[in-house]
Motif scaffolding. Structure first.
Motif, mmCIF file in Angstrom:
data_model
loop_
_atom_site.group_PDB
_atom_site.id
_atom_site.type_symbol
_atom_site.label_atom_id
_atom_site.label_comp_id
_atom_site.label_asym_id
_atom_site.label_seq_id
_atom_site.Cartn_x
_atom_site.Cartn_y
_atom_site.Cartn_z
ATOM 1 N N PHE A 10 6.721 13.680 -4.315
ATOM 2 C CA PHE A 10 6.346 13.297 -2.944
ATOM 3 C C PHE A 10 6.009 11.823 -2.995
ATOM 4 O O PHE A 10 5.198 11.402 -3.818
ATOM 5 N N ILE A 11 6.635 11.040 -2.130
ATOM 6 C CA ILE A 11 6.390 9.595 -2.115
ATOM 7 C C ILE A 11 5.783 9.210 -0.768
ATOM 8 O O ILE A 11 6.331 9.531 0.290
ATOM 9 N N ALA A 12 4.636 8.559 -0.834
ATOM 10 C CA ALA A 12 4.021 7.975 0.355
ATOM 11 C C ALA A 12 4.390 6.497 0.335
ATOM 12 O O ALA A 12 3.833 5.726 -0.444
ATOM 13 N N TRP A 13 5.362 6.123 1.143
ATOM 14 C CA TRP A 13 5.892 4.763 1.177
ATOM 15 C C TRP A 13 5.137 3.974 2.245
ATOM 16 O O TRP A 13 5.173 4.305 3.425
ATOM 17 N N SER A 14 4.408 2.954 1.812
ATOM 18 C CA SER A 14 3.593 2.153 2.720
ATOM 19 C C SER A 14 3.708 0.682 2.325
ATOM 20 O O SER A 14 2.820 0.132 1.665
ATOM 21 N N PRO A 15 4.823 0.038 2.696
ATOM 22 C CA PRO A 15 5.034 -1.352 2.263
ATOM 23 C C PRO A 15 3.974 -2.300 2.833
ATOM 24 O O PRO A 15 3.435 -2.065 3.916
ATOM 25 N N ALA A 38 4.277 -3.451 6.434
ATOM 26 C CA ALA A 38 4.165 -2.507 7.553
ATOM 27 C C ALA A 38 2.954 -2.853 8.424
ATOM 28 O O ALA A 38 1.989 -3.469 7.959
ATOM 29 N N ARG A 39 3.013 -2.413 9.691
ATOM 30 C CA ARG A 39 1.890 -2.628 10.605
ATOM 31 C C ARG A 39 0.668 -1.851 10.122
ATOM 32 O O ARG A 39 0.788 -0.738 9.618
ATOM 33 N N VAL A 40 -0.508 -2.439 10.297
ATOM 34 C CA VAL A 40 -1.757 -1.812 9.855
ATOM 35 C C VAL A 40 -1.940 -0.452 10.529
ATOM 36 O O VAL A 40 -2.302 0.532 9.879
ATOM 37 N N ARG A 41 -1.661 -0.370 11.825
ATOM 38 C CA ARG A 41 -1.797 0.891 12.557
ATOM 39 C C ARG A 41 -0.921 1.976 11.923
ATOM 40 O O ARG A 41 -1.355 3.110 11.732
ATOM 41 N N SER A 42 0.299 1.605 11.586
ATOM 42 C CA SER A 42 1.227 2.553 10.976
ATOM 43 C C SER A 42 0.689 3.028 9.626
ATOM 44 O O SER A 42 0.706 4.227 9.318
ATOM 45 N N LYS A 43 0.187 2.110 8.805
ATOM 46 C CA LYS A 43 -0.372 2.479 7.500
ATOM 47 C C LYS A 43 -1.525 3.460 7.666
ATOM 48 O O LYS A 43 -1.656 4.412 6.903
ATOM 49 N N MET A 44 -2.361 3.213 8.676
ATOM 50 C CA MET A 44 -3.515 4.091 8.907
ATOM 51 C C MET A 44 -3.066 5.491 9.333
ATOM 52 O O MET A 44 -3.600 6.493 8.855
ATOM 53 N N ILE A 45 -2.089 5.562 10.224
ATOM 54 C CA ILE A 45 -1.601 6.869 10.696
ATOM 55 C C ILE A 45 -0.982 7.652 9.542
ATOM 56 O O ILE A 45 -1.261 8.836 9.362
ATOM 57 N N TYR A 46 -0.151 6.982 8.749
ATOM 58 C CA TYR A 46 0.474 7.667 7.618
ATOM 59 C C TYR A 46 -0.571 8.102 6.589
ATOM 60 O O TYR A 46 -0.504 9.209 6.062
ATOM 61 N N ALA A 47 -1.544 7.251 6.320
ATOM 62 C CA ALA A 47 -2.583 7.590 5.342
ATOM 63 C C ALA A 47 -3.418 8.777 5.810
ATOM 64 O O ALA A 47 -3.721 9.682 5.023
ATOM 65 N N SER A 48 -3.767 8.804 7.090
ATOM 66 C CA SER A 48 -4.631 9.877 7.585
ATOM 67 C C SER A 48 -3.888 11.208 7.741
ATOM 68 O O SER A 48 -4.511 12.264 7.771
ATOM 69 N N SER A 49 -2.577 11.174 7.828
ATOM 70 C CA SER A 49 -1.791 12.398 8.016
ATOM 71 C C SER A 49 -1.224 12.948 6.711
ATOM 72 O O SER A 49 -0.731 14.075 6.667
ATOM 73 N N LYS A 50 -1.284 12.170 5.644
ATOM 74 C CA LYS A 50 -0.573 12.497 4.402
ATOM 75 C C LYS A 50 -0.971 13.845 3.797
ATOM 76 O O LYS A 50 -0.110 14.669 3.513
ATOM 77 N N ASP A 51 -2.257 14.078 3.582
ATOM 78 C CA ASP A 51 -2.681 15.291 2.879
ATOM 79 C C ASP A 51 -2.286 16.543 3.646
ATOM 80 O O ASP A 51 -1.811 17.517 3.061
ATOM 81 N N ARG A 52 -2.456 16.520 4.942
ATOM 82 C CA ARG A 52 -2.097 17.666 5.781
ATOM 83 C C ARG A 52 -0.594 17.916 5.720
ATOM 84 O O ARG A 52 -0.144 19.049 5.580
ATOM 85 N N PHE A 53 0.187 16.836 5.804
ATOM 86 C CA PHE A 53 1.638 16.984 5.758
ATOM 87 C C PHE A 53 2.078 17.530 4.392
ATOM 88 O O PHE A 53 2.904 18.429 4.305
ATOM 89 N N LYS A 54 1.494 16.977 3.345
ATOM 90 C CA LYS A 54 1.836 17.395 1.987
ATOM 91 C C LYS A 54 1.565 18.889 1.774
ATOM 92 O O LYS A 54 2.332 19.575 1.108
#
Length: 145
Positions: A93-98, A101-117
């Protein structure tokens, strides 16, 4: 008619589209895909499948499928041969966060990652990557064993 059930994530409010789970099960059980790239659709508040890679595609094809300046989740079916000469595979599983990327996008992906995984049952190795070197083939090789 196909009914799609979406479960909202309490922390981030993101739902996971059924296609995400179905494609992951196909990758895991039937090896139909080499990789799957997932994208968060902010307007629909859900994670969707953006792209799938055919079984013949390589790690290089996978890396090229990730956008330079946008976050994504991905799974990659990595094949390797052990020191005992056994053919094996690991699902990464790769969490790609270059960094770009926009800060808002990084925050949304980070906060959703564990649930999605948690929706993808069978992930064996997790990688966080902010640039391509953090998920190159050598990293996969070292983390697979």
């Amino acid at each position: 008619m196909r009914i799609v059930y979406l479960e909202a994530n309490a922390a981030s409010g993101m739902a996971v589209h059924d296609e995400c789970k179905l494609n992951f099960l196909e990758l895991k059980a039937k090896r139909t895909f080499r990789y799957i790239v997932f994208k968060i659709e902010e307007k629909q508040k859900q994670v969707v499948v953006e792209k799938v890679g055919e079984p013949t595609q390589s790690h290089q094809d996978f890396a090229a499928s990730l956008p330079d300046s946008e976050c994504r989740y991905a799974v990659f079916d990595y094949d390797f041969v052990t020191e005992e000469n056994c053919q094996k595979s690991r699902i990464f599983f790769i969490a790609w966060s270059p960094d770009t990327a926009r800060v808002r996008s990084k925050m949304i992906y980070a906060s959703s990652k564990d649930r999605f995984k948690r929706e993808l049952d069978g992930i064996q190795v997790e990688l966080q990557a902010t640039d391509p070197t953090e998920m190159d083939l050598d990293v996969f090789k070292s983390r697979a064993n």
